[in-house]
Design an enzyme around this catalytic site. Structure first.
Site, PDB file in Angstrom:
ATOM      1  N   ASP A   1       0.979  -1.151  -0.003  1.00  0.00           N
ATOM      2  CA  ASP A   1       0.074  -0.092  -0.025  1.00  0.00           C
ATOM      3  C   ASP A   1       0.801   1.151   0.202  1.00  0.00           C
ATOM      4  OD1 ASP A   1      -3.250   0.447   0.592  1.00  0.00           O
ATOM      5  OD2 ASP A   1      -2.054   2.229   1.181  1.00  0.00           O
TER       6      ASP A   1
ATOM      7  N   ARG B   1     -18.680   8.134  -0.521  1.00  0.00           N
ATOM      8  CA  ARG B   1     -18.562   8.128  -1.986  1.00  0.00           C
ATOM      9  C   ARG B   1     -19.953   8.161  -2.941  1.00  0.00           C
ATOM     10  NH1 ARG B   1     -13.902   8.135  -4.509  1.00  0.00           N
ATOM     11  NH2 ARG B   1     -12.756   6.684  -2.890  1.00  0.00           N
TER      12      ARG B   1
ATOM     13  N   CYS C   1     -19.065   1.862  -7.014  1.00  0.00           N
ATOM     14  CA  CYS C   1     -19.298   0.548  -7.827  1.00  0.00           C
ATOM     15  C   CYS C   1     -20.478   1.134  -8.886  1.00  0.00           C
ATOM     16  CB  CYS C   1     -19.443  -0.650  -7.447  1.00  0.00           C
ATOM     17  SG  CYS C   1     -18.505  -1.251  -6.310  1.00  0.00           S
TER      18      CYS C   1
ATOM     19  N   THR D   1     -12.377  -3.524 -10.862  1.00  0.00           N
ATOM     20  CA  THR D   1     -13.047  -3.436 -12.206  1.00  0.00           C
ATOM     21  C   THR D   1     -12.765  -2.400 -12.970  1.00  0.00           C
ATOM     22  OG1 THR D   1     -14.780  -4.084 -10.728  1.00  0.00           O
ATOM     23  CG2 THR D   1     -15.512  -2.954 -12.662  1.00  0.00           C
TER      24      THR D   1
ATOM     25  N   ARG E   1     -16.152  -9.349  -6.310  1.00  0.00           N
ATOM     26  CA  ARG E   1     -17.280  -9.505  -6.336  1.00  0.00           C
ATOM     27  C   ARG E   1     -17.976  -9.447  -4.687  1.00  0.00           C
ATOM     28  NH1 ARG E   1     -19.753 -14.523  -9.896  1.00  0.00           N
ATOM     29  NH2 ARG E   1     -21.273 -12.830 -11.000  1.00  0.00           N
TER      30      ARG E   1
ATOM     31  N   HIS F   1     -41.077 -18.071 -11.500  1.00  0.00           N
ATOM     32  CA  HIS F   1     -40.523 -17.074 -11.960  1.00  0.00           C
ATOM     33  C   HIS F   1     -41.385 -15.809 -11.863  1.00  0.00           C
ATOM     34  CE1 HIS F   1     -37.039 -19.009 -13.335  1.00  0.00           C
ATOM     35  NE2 HIS F   1     -37.627 -19.520 -14.324  1.00  0.00           N
TER      36      HIS F   1
ATOM     37  N   ARG G   1     -27.662  -3.102 -12.530  1.00  0.00           N
ATOM     38  CA  ARG G   1     -28.030  -2.582 -11.440  1.00  0.00           C
ATOM     39  C   ARG G   1     -28.689  -1.299 -11.481  1.00  0.00           C
ATOM     40  NH1 ARG G   1     -28.373  -5.669  -6.890  1.00  0.00           N
ATOM     41  NH2 ARG G   1     -28.326  -4.015  -5.653  1.00  0.00           N
TER      42      ARG G   1
ATOM     43  N   LYS H   1     -18.330  -8.260 -14.829  1.00  0.00           N
ATOM     44  CA  LYS H   1     -18.280  -7.368 -13.720  1.00  0.00           C
ATOM     45  C   LYS H   1     -19.053  -6.334 -14.019  1.00  0.00           C
ATOM     46  CE  LYS H   1     -18.063  -5.821  -9.750  1.00  0.00           C
ATOM     47  NZ  LYS H   1     -16.839  -5.788  -8.759  1.00  0.00           N
TER      48      LYS H   1
ATOM     49  N   ARG I   1     -36.068   6.189   1.225  1.00  0.00           N
ATOM     50  CA  ARG I   1     -35.683   4.707   1.435  1.00  0.00           C
ATOM     51  C   ARG I   1     -36.951   3.810   1.872  1.00  0.00           C
ATOM     52  NH1 ARG I   1     -31.638   4.826  -2.162  1.00  0.00           N
ATOM     53  NH2 ARG I   1     -30.011   6.260  -1.568  1.00  0.00           N
TER      54      ARG I   1
ATOM     55  N   GLY J   1     -25.273   5.716  -4.929  1.00  0.00           N
ATOM     56  CA  GLY J   1     -24.049   6.108  -4.372  1.00  0.00           C
ATOM     57  C   GLY J   1     -23.165   4.579  -4.226  1.00  0.00           C
TER      58      GLY J   1
END
Length: 431
Positions: free
Chosen positions: A26, A333, A265, A118, A150, A249, A211, A204, A410, A262
């Site tokens: 690091d 973030r 990703c 990613t 993941r 289904h 989403r 990925k 939410r 947020g």
């Protein structure tokens, strides 16, 4: 393991726990020092502090800032440094290219390099591979694979060791087989091999972009529900019921609408495609625009709620519940709370903020005043789905507020219940 952050450090610890000798790299001397003392610099990650302590004591895990020396000592090098966005939303590969340059100086015949970060499509083949070949070795004299992480914050060890199957793709068959063998040791769910590094990169990116587009569709449908006076949750709930016993289904798999998307990703990965692909990516771009607009829709809902209570947003006291982008995670973030705070301040509201995961100083660095008191508040705005917020006694809270306005981003509270208590309720998709 290069990069000892929220994803890299748990991976290093898991490899060490499986009896590998692991060197973590690091750029932060403080992070390195903490790890070498057996301490965990990553917070809110169950099981990680104990795993680090045990494996440092066993001399299986150590850390360094010397990236070249670490490469010389290692047989397998895993890259998990960040790939974020520049000011124009283009991918920033600087940390990856710098790491690869260091590895190339210590690369030996037979070594194996894995990229887990990613990245945009073809990065492994077009960016990483040429830098590694600066070592003087040719493709085939060392191995290279893309094996995407993941993993989610607050559940990293569980994810790495078997919540999901690991996807691996190498630059050649031997690299793919090597990656499969390595991750089979740590992942009890198993490994999925794909045709190459670019296919693995696509897997990925497709997961994240799916989403983002799914949430954008939910947000747009919620706004339609608001117009026609239908409870959006009823539509989502019923459409998720399996359509028949034979198939099992549901008709849809819509994710929840909300105050915004947020994290490091989902709001980022779409740009890895839209900024690099020549194909038409207008749907992906539109989904980003919709999701980026939701914090401003929340501000509009705050205005509506205050107007119903006979107040103007100017001079009103507004308590935002939640700074984190996701419940249970200490991560800001791309949090929708940030643009909401900024816009409310532009409108001359008195903005207060509470999040149980953040200190007073951390909260006030975002421009809001820290407060966990409802006294004399005009509106409560729920931005994060922390479990603490679900347990609030709204009858008691309402007695302390100057104006009873709830804006729920939410689906934390039941609209009918708080309306019976005299609250003006505003939620995503509700009038």
């Amino acid at each position: 393991v290069y990069g000892l952050g929220k994803m890299g450090l748990p991976l290093a610890a898991v490899f060490a726990d499986k009896s590998a000798r692991v060197i973590g790299v690091d750029i932060s001397p403080e992070v390195v020092n903490q790890i070498n003392k057996g301490n965990c610099p990553v917070s809110n990650e169950p099981g990680l502090p104990e795993m680090i302590k045990a494996n440092v004591e066993r001399q299986r895990l150590s850390a360094t800032t010397d990236s070249v020396a670490a490469a010389r000592e290692s047989d397998v090098m895993v890259i998990l440094v960040p790939c974020l966005l520049n000011s124009d939303n283009s991918p920033d590969l600087a940390a990856i290219t710098a790491t690869c340059a260091s590895i190339s100086q210590g690369l030996s015949r037979g070594d194996f390099v894995i990229l887990e970060t990613t990245v945009p499509l073809r990065t492994t083949k077009d960016v990483v591979l040429p830098i590694l070949k600066q070592s003087g070795l040719e493709e085939g004299e060392f191995g290279l694979a893309f094996c995407p992480e993941r993993t989610s914050s607050s559940r990293a060890i569980r994810d790495i060791t078997g919540a999901y199957m690991k996807v691996v793709g190498g630059i050649d068959q031997e690299s793919t087989e090597t990656a499969e063998a390595i991750y089979s040791v740590v992942n009890k769910k198993g490994v999925i091999t794909v045709s190459g590094t670019t296919a693995a990169e696509a897997v990925k990116l497709f997961e994240g972009i799916y989403r983002d587009v799914n949430i954008a569709l939910s947000n747009e449908l919620a706004l339609v529900c608001r117009e026609i006076g239908v409870n959006p949750q009823e539509g989502y709930r019923v459409s998720h019921v399996p359509v028949s016993e034979e198939t099992g289904h549901p008709y849809t798999n819509l994710l929840q609408p909300g105050a915004g998307v947020g994290g490091h990703c989902i709001p980022v990965y779409p740009y890895f495609v839209t900024k690099t692909a020549g194909a038409d990516t207008s749907l992906i771009r539109l989904a980003r625009e919709i999701n980026d607009s939701m914090p401003y829709h929340m501000v509009d809902l705050i205005k509506e709620g205050l107007n119903e209570a006979g107040r103007s947003i100017k001079g009103s006291s507004i308590l935002i519940l939640g700074l984190a982008f996701r419940g249970g995670v200490k991560e800001t973030r791309n949090s929708p709370a940030i643009p909401i705070i900024q816009k409310l301040k532009e409108l001359h509201a008195n903005v207060f903020l509470y999040d149980p995961m953040f200190s007073k100083d951390e909260i006030e660095s975002f421009g809001a005043e820290h407060s966990n008191s409802f006294d004399n508040m005009d509106s409560v705005v729920i931005v994060t789905n922390h479990k603490e917020f679900k347990e609030y006694d709204w009858q008691k809270i309402g007695g302390k507020m100057r104006s009873r306005v709830i804006v729920d981003g939410r689906q934390i509270v039941e609209p009918e219940e708080v309306q019976k208590l005299g609250f003006a309720y505003k939620g995503i998709g509700y009038r």
